[in-house]
Design a protein around this motif. Structure first.
Motif, PDB file in Angstrom:
ATOM      1  N   ARG A 144       8.637  20.319 -12.652  1.00  0.00           N
ATOM      2  CA  ARG A 144       7.371  20.323 -11.905  1.00  0.00           C
ATOM      3  C   ARG A 144       6.340  21.226 -12.557  1.00  0.00           C
ATOM      4  NH1 ARG A 144       7.441  18.276  -6.784  1.00  0.00           N
ATOM      5  NH2 ARG A 144       6.015  19.850  -5.973  1.00  0.00           N
ATOM      6  N   VAL A 145       6.783  22.291 -13.183  1.00  0.00           N
ATOM      7  CA  VAL A 145       5.855  23.140 -13.948  1.00  0.00           C
ATOM      8  C   VAL A 145       5.297  22.358 -15.126  1.00  0.00           C
ATOM      9  CG1 VAL A 145       5.692  25.180 -15.433  1.00  0.00           C
ATOM     10  CG2 VAL A 145       6.881  25.340 -13.234  1.00  0.00           C
ATOM     11  N   ALA A 146       6.176  21.621 -15.829  1.00  0.00           N
ATOM     12  CA  ALA A 146       5.726  20.824 -16.972  1.00  0.00           C
ATOM     13  C   ALA A 146       4.719  19.757 -16.551  1.00  0.00           C
ATOM     14  CB  ALA A 146       6.932  20.169 -17.651  1.00  0.00           C
ATOM     15  N   LEU A 147       4.853  19.249 -15.334  1.00  0.00           N
ATOM     16  CA  LEU A 147       3.939  18.239 -14.812  1.00  0.00           C
ATOM     17  C   LEU A 147       2.633  18.829 -14.305  1.00  0.00           C
ATOM     18  CD1 LEU A 147       6.499  16.046 -12.824  1.00  0.00           C
ATOM     19  CD2 LEU A 147       5.202  15.319 -14.822  1.00  0.00           C
ATOM     20  N   GLY A 148       2.563  20.157 -14.223  1.00  0.00           N
ATOM     21  CA  GLY A 148       1.383  20.792 -13.671  1.00  0.00           C
ATOM     22  C   GLY A 148       1.340  20.790 -12.163  1.00  0.00           C
ATOM     23  N   LEU A 149       2.465  20.492 -11.519  1.00  0.00           N
ATOM     24  CA  LEU A 149       2.527  20.443 -10.057  1.00  0.00           C
ATOM     25  C   LEU A 149       2.855  21.802  -9.451  1.00  0.00           C
ATOM     26  CD1 LEU A 149       4.460  17.075  -9.584  1.00  0.00           C
ATOM     27  CD2 LEU A 149       1.991  17.467  -9.454  1.00  0.00           C
ATOM     28  N   VAL A 150       3.441  22.695 -10.236  1.00  0.00           N
ATOM     29  CA  VAL A 150       3.742  24.057  -9.793  1.00  0.00           C
ATOM     30  C   VAL A 150       3.131  25.023 -10.804  1.00  0.00           C
ATOM     31  CG1 VAL A 150       5.565  25.770  -9.425  1.00  0.00           C
ATOM     32  CG2 VAL A 150       5.869  23.429  -8.588  1.00  0.00           C
ATOM     33  N   ALA A 151       2.300  25.942 -10.316  1.00  0.00           N
ATOM     34  CA  ALA A 151       1.667  26.933 -11.207  1.00  0.00           C
ATOM     35  C   ALA A 151       2.626  28.092 -11.426  1.00  0.00           C
ATOM     36  CB  ALA A 151       0.373  27.430 -10.587  1.00  0.00           C
ATOM     37  N   PRO A 152       2.830  28.506 -12.670  1.00  0.00           N
ATOM     38  CA  PRO A 152       3.734  29.629 -12.923  1.00  0.00           C
ATOM     39  C   PRO A 152       3.173  30.948 -12.403  1.00  0.00           C
ATOM     40  CG  PRO A 152       2.613  28.981 -14.942  1.00  0.00           C
ATOM     41  CD  PRO A 152       2.244  27.965 -13.906  1.00  0.00           C
ATOM     42  N   SER A 153       4.057  31.815 -11.950  1.00  0.00           N
ATOM     43  CA  SER A 153       3.658  33.156 -11.547  1.00  0.00           C
ATOM     44  C   SER A 153       3.414  34.038 -12.756  1.00  0.00           C
ATOM     45  CB  SER A 153       4.746  33.773 -10.653  1.00  0.00           C
ATOM     46  OG  SER A 153       5.075  32.907  -9.584  1.00  0.00           O
ATOM     47  N   ALA A 154       4.051  33.694 -13.856  1.00  0.00           N
ATOM     48  CA  ALA A 154       3.858  34.407 -15.124  1.00  0.00           C
ATOM     49  C   ALA A 154       4.156  33.440 -16.255  1.00  0.00           C
ATOM     50  CB  ALA A 154       4.771  35.634 -15.202  1.00  0.00           C
ATOM     51  N   GLY A 155       3.611  33.725 -17.441  1.00  0.00           N
ATOM     52  CA  GLY A 155       3.834  32.859 -18.582  1.00  0.00           C
ATOM     53  C   GLY A 155       2.758  31.791 -18.717  1.00  0.00           C
ATOM     54  N   THR A 156       2.881  30.948 -19.741  1.00  0.00           N
ATOM     55  CA  THR A 156       1.883  29.917 -20.007  1.00  0.00           C
ATOM     56  C   THR A 156       2.539  28.542 -20.118  1.00  0.00           C
ATOM     57  OG1 THR A 156       2.061  30.204 -22.410  1.00  0.00           O
ATOM     58  CG2 THR A 156       0.414  31.542 -21.255  1.00  0.00           C
ATOM     59  N   VAL A 157       1.749  27.521 -19.796  1.00  0.00           N
ATOM     60  CA  VAL A 157       2.188  26.135 -19.917  1.00  0.00           C
ATOM     61  C   VAL A 157       1.137  25.393 -20.721  1.00  0.00           C
ATOM     62  CG1 VAL A 157       2.862  24.029 -18.731  1.00  0.00           C
ATOM     63  CG2 VAL A 157       3.318  26.249 -17.675  1.00  0.00           C
ATOM     64  N   SER A 158       1.562  24.821 -21.846  1.00  0.00           N
ATOM     65  CA  SER A 158       0.659  24.048 -22.700  1.00  0.00           C
ATOM     66  C   SER A 158       1.079  22.586 -22.655  1.00  0.00           C
ATOM     67  CB  SER A 158       0.714  24.569 -24.138  1.00  0.00           C
ATOM     68  OG  SER A 158      -0.060  23.753 -24.986  1.00  0.00           O
ATOM     69  N   LEU A 159       0.120  21.707 -22.351  1.00  0.00           N
ATOM     70  CA  LEU A 159       0.367  20.272 -22.295  1.00  0.00           C
ATOM     71  C   LEU A 159      -0.557  19.583 -23.293  1.00  0.00           C
ATOM     72  CD1 LEU A 159       1.969  18.068 -20.790  1.00  0.00           C
ATOM     73  CD2 LEU A 159       0.087  17.939 -19.152  1.00  0.00           C
ATOM     74  N   PHE A 160       0.042  18.918 -24.279  1.00  0.00           N
ATOM     75  CA  PHE A 160      -0.720  18.252 -25.350  1.00  0.00           C
ATOM     76  C   PHE A 160      -1.672  19.235 -26.045  1.00  0.00           C
ATOM     77  CE2 PHE A 160      -0.447  14.873 -21.896  1.00  0.00           C
ATOM     78  CZ  PHE A 160       0.808  14.451 -22.298  1.00  0.00           C
ATOM     79  N   GLY A 161      -1.211  20.495 -26.186  1.00  0.00           N
ATOM     80  CA  GLY A 161      -1.995  21.504 -26.877  1.00  0.00           C
ATOM     81  C   GLY A 161      -3.022  22.209 -26.025  1.00  0.00           C
ATOM     82  N   THR A 162      -3.113  21.880 -24.737  1.00  0.00           N
ATOM     83  CA  THR A 162      -4.100  22.490 -23.849  1.00  0.00           C
ATOM     84  C   THR A 162      -3.412  23.392 -22.837  1.00  0.00           C
ATOM     85  OG1 THR A 162      -5.586  20.590 -24.034  1.00  0.00           O
ATOM     86  CG2 THR A 162      -5.909  22.046 -22.141  1.00  0.00           C
ATOM     87  N   ASP A 163      -3.916  24.635 -22.717  1.00  0.00           N
ATOM     88  CA  ASP A 163      -3.394  25.571 -21.727  1.00  0.00           C
ATOM     89  C   ASP A 163      -3.814  25.086 -20.338  1.00  0.00           C
ATOM     90  OD1 ASP A 163      -2.778  27.694 -20.030  1.00  0.00           O
ATOM     91  OD2 ASP A 163      -3.294  29.218 -21.518  1.00  0.00           O
ATOM     92  N   LEU A 164      -2.835  24.778 -19.484  1.00  0.00           N
ATOM     93  CA  LEU A 164      -3.145  24.222 -18.168  1.00  0.00           C
ATOM     94  C   LEU A 164      -3.946  25.187 -17.299  1.00  0.00           C
ATOM     95  CD1 LEU A 164       0.057  22.253 -17.059  1.00  0.00           C
ATOM     96  CD2 LEU A 164      -2.145  21.356 -17.797  1.00  0.00           C
ATOM     97  N   ARG A 165      -3.815  26.499 -17.531  1.00  0.00           N
ATOM     98  CA  ARG A 165      -4.566  27.455 -16.715  1.00  0.00           C
ATOM     99  C   ARG A 165      -6.069  27.332 -16.955  1.00  0.00           C
ATOM    100  NH1 ARG A 165      -2.063  33.116 -18.293  1.00  0.00           N
ATOM    101  NH2 ARG A 165      -2.598  32.176 -20.306  1.00  0.00           N
ATOM    102  N   ARG A 166      -6.431  26.922 -18.176  1.00  0.00           N
ATOM    103  CA  ARG A 166      -7.842  26.872 -18.532  1.00  0.00           C
ATOM    104  C   ARG A 166      -8.448  25.479 -18.358  1.00  0.00           C
ATOM    105  NH1 ARG A 166      -7.395  30.384 -24.193  1.00  0.00           N
ATOM    106  NH2 ARG A 166      -6.524  32.283 -23.224  1.00  0.00           N
TER     107      ARG A 166
END
Length: 562
Positions: A338-360
């Motif tokens: 679910r984190v990889a899908l962008g359905l759950v936001a991490p409390s710490a750390g970063t998630v990059s999808l297709f080279g884009t930081d999901l937080r930004r």
């Protein structure tokens, strides 16, 4: 515990003779079961196996007198000498829960979500015996202790949602044995459980049957479970029994071609052979990950009620690569997906999808990113809208993410997607309920791939399917991955499937990565005791080998003798 209400010793507790079941439908009668005869004696386990639609669950429901109103049964099915076919509601009510009980596949549907666990077990007791509420409560706590529920006094006050899947299944078993039945019918009792919990449930059922002399009719598609638990096997094909016999004979020396095909489709965990070349190819070396989790932690809740679901987890999946996530229930597998899908936001750390930081990524950018993801879930019934046709279900992502397409272009893409997953175009106008389980799962796959995504997230996509349908679905995903080159994050509790399907594996435990590496090296030469325990709990479809594996597992869990 002694079997009550049973016949004389040695006589079958369940005796089915020439059973037939026909369903009346809008298009005519459908014969689901034809001429089935079988028997289960006290203390014996008979496994009823076969593909979806073979009639095995219909036989179990007929034996309980639980067939739906549009069903007509013929022949005979007796329990402890009492005829079930054509029996009155009063006769059936006297049998159920007292002489015969049933354990269903999904405990969530068998338990009342608004009633405490102890009250539900106590209610079963009081429905069939004259005992006080206090005595029933004490007996319920003792039953919870007997089936291995930790701290049963406190857990008796819990609601079903407060227990794990394995604990809920133990509660269902406690309810099933509460009145010492002579016969237990278990319909896929371990399908949704991880391998260690499955092993514990089978150990529990085996012990209860041995202690009480209870006969067990086991309905399952898992041949490893059959090898581990059954004394005899009956194989069903299109409503008829085509082979029956001792478990060793049927599984090791099958006489019918269908049984051989069924066993040939079983994924087998290999732990003592050199690493083979993986059929899924390999990831694009040196490419940027399609999805990249770095140092991800996820905490649900606050303060004392906070639960750390993931703790410093890093996982990357590259184009053309399949990464398997394995571990027990509660290990964090689905949360990571679910984190990889962008359905759950991490409390710490970063998630990059297709080279884009999901937080930004802003909302419009996130939507564009999600158009590159396909998702296949465990239960296609829940994920497909029953009000839509197959074509409408598959076209839904196009309506959301490809609004510029004409109606004709959408129809063409839907037809192509169905063809890719080996479904005829003629199914497009049908409703999902009119399809088999394997067909529905392939519709889910067609919908996930209709946008030709760069990432496929598959969360237990085959655990509810029989072995031959499971093989077909996995073969389709493998072929399409070779054609489209998408990355795949594959969540599963079936280590044999992961070994065959994934190039790399990540083993999670309590939200942390226990170990990870190539599938071959990790599952053949595990570095941690936890991974070794997971592998030891996987049942294999060889009764002789499985007996030895079970003995080794139980000896290891018992530890060194004093």
């Amino acid at each position: 515990m002694s079997a009550k209400g049973g016949p004389e010793v040695g006589a079958p507790i369940l005796d089915v003779t020439d059973l037939g079941v026909t369903f009346g439908t809008d298009t005519g009668d459908v014969a689901a079961v034809r001429g089935v005869s079988l028997a289960v004696r006290p203390g014996e386990t008979l496994a009823l196996v076969g593909e979806s639609g073979s009639g095995k669950s219909t036989v179990a429901l007929a034996a309980m007198g639980l067939l739906p109103g549009n069903a007509r049964a013929s022949g005979s099915a007796t329990i402890a000498g009492t005829e079930v076919v054509g029996a009155s509601d009063g006769t059936l009510a006297g049998l159920r829960g007292r002489t015969v009980s049933m354990v269903f596949q999904e405990p969530a549907t068998a338990l009342d979500p608004l009633t405490r666990i102890g009250s539900q077990v106590a209610e079963v007791i009081r429905n069939h015996r004259r005992v006080s509420a206090a005595d029933a409560r004490r007996e319920a706590v003792e039953l919870l202790r007997r089936v291995g529920i930790p701290d049963p006094e406190r857990r008796a006050s819990a609601y079903p949602f407060q227990l794990s899947g394995g604990q809920r299944q133990r509660v269902v078993i406690a309810m099933a044995i509460a009145n010492e039945p002579a016969l237990l019918i278990a319909d896929e009792p371990t399908t949704a459980l991880d391998v260690t919990v499955q092993a514990e449930i089978l150990d529990l059922l085996r012990r209860l049957a041995a202690e009480s002399g209870t006969g067990v009719l086991l309905v399952t598609h898992n041949m490893g479970v059959v090898a581990d638990f059954a004394d005899r096997v009956a194989v069903m094909l299109r409503g008829e029994i085509v082979e029956t016999g001792d478990v060793e004979k049927v599984l090791l020396r099958p006489g019918h071609e269908y049984t051989r095909r069924l066993l040939g489709a079983v994924p087998r965990l290999v732990v003592d052979e050199p690493d083979p070349a993986h059929p899924n190819g390999s990831a694009a070396v040196g490419t940027e990950p399609v999805v990249d989790l770095r140092g991800v932690s996820v905490v649900f809740g606050r303060g004392r009620r906070a639960v750390r679901a993931l703790d410093d987890v890093s996982i990357a999946v590259h184009p053309g690569e399949t990464v398997g996530l394995v571990g027990e229930s509660g290990s964090g597998k689905s949360t990571a997906a679910r984190v990889a899908l962008g359905l759950v936001a991490p409390s710490a750390g970063t998630v990059s999808l297709f080279g884009t930081d999901l937080r930004r990524a802003r909302s419009r950018a996130r939507r564009a990113l999600r158009a590159g993801i396909g998702v296949v879930l465990q239960d296609p019934v829940a994920s497909l809208d029953a009000r839509m046709s197959v074509a409408q279900c598959v076209a839904e992502p196009l309506l959301i993410h490809r609004r510029g397409l004409s109606a004709r272009e959408r129809r063409d893409r839907v037809a192509d997607a169905l063809e890719r997953v080996r479904l005829p175009r003629a199914l497009a106008d049908r409703a999902p309920r009119e399809l088999s389980g394997g067909q529905r799962q392939r519709v889910s796959l067609a919908r996930a791939l209709v946008l030709e995504p760069r990432l496929l997230v598959a969360d237990e996509p085959t655990s509810a399917l029989d072995v031959s349908v499971q093989k077909t679905v996995l073969d389709v995903i493998t072929d399409l991955q070779g054609e489209l080159g998408f990355a795949c994050l594959f969540v599963s509790h079936d280590l044999a499937v992961v070994q065959q399907f994934a190039q790399r594996v990540v083993v999670l435990r309590n939200g942390r990565i226990e170990e990870q590496g190539s599938t071959g090296s990790t599952l053949r030469r595990p570095e941690t005791d936890y991974t070794r325990r997971l592998l030891a709990a996987v049942p294999v479809p060889d009764p002789v080998l499985q007996r030895q594996r079970r003995a080794d597992r139980l000896a290891a869990s018992a530890g060194p003798s004093a």
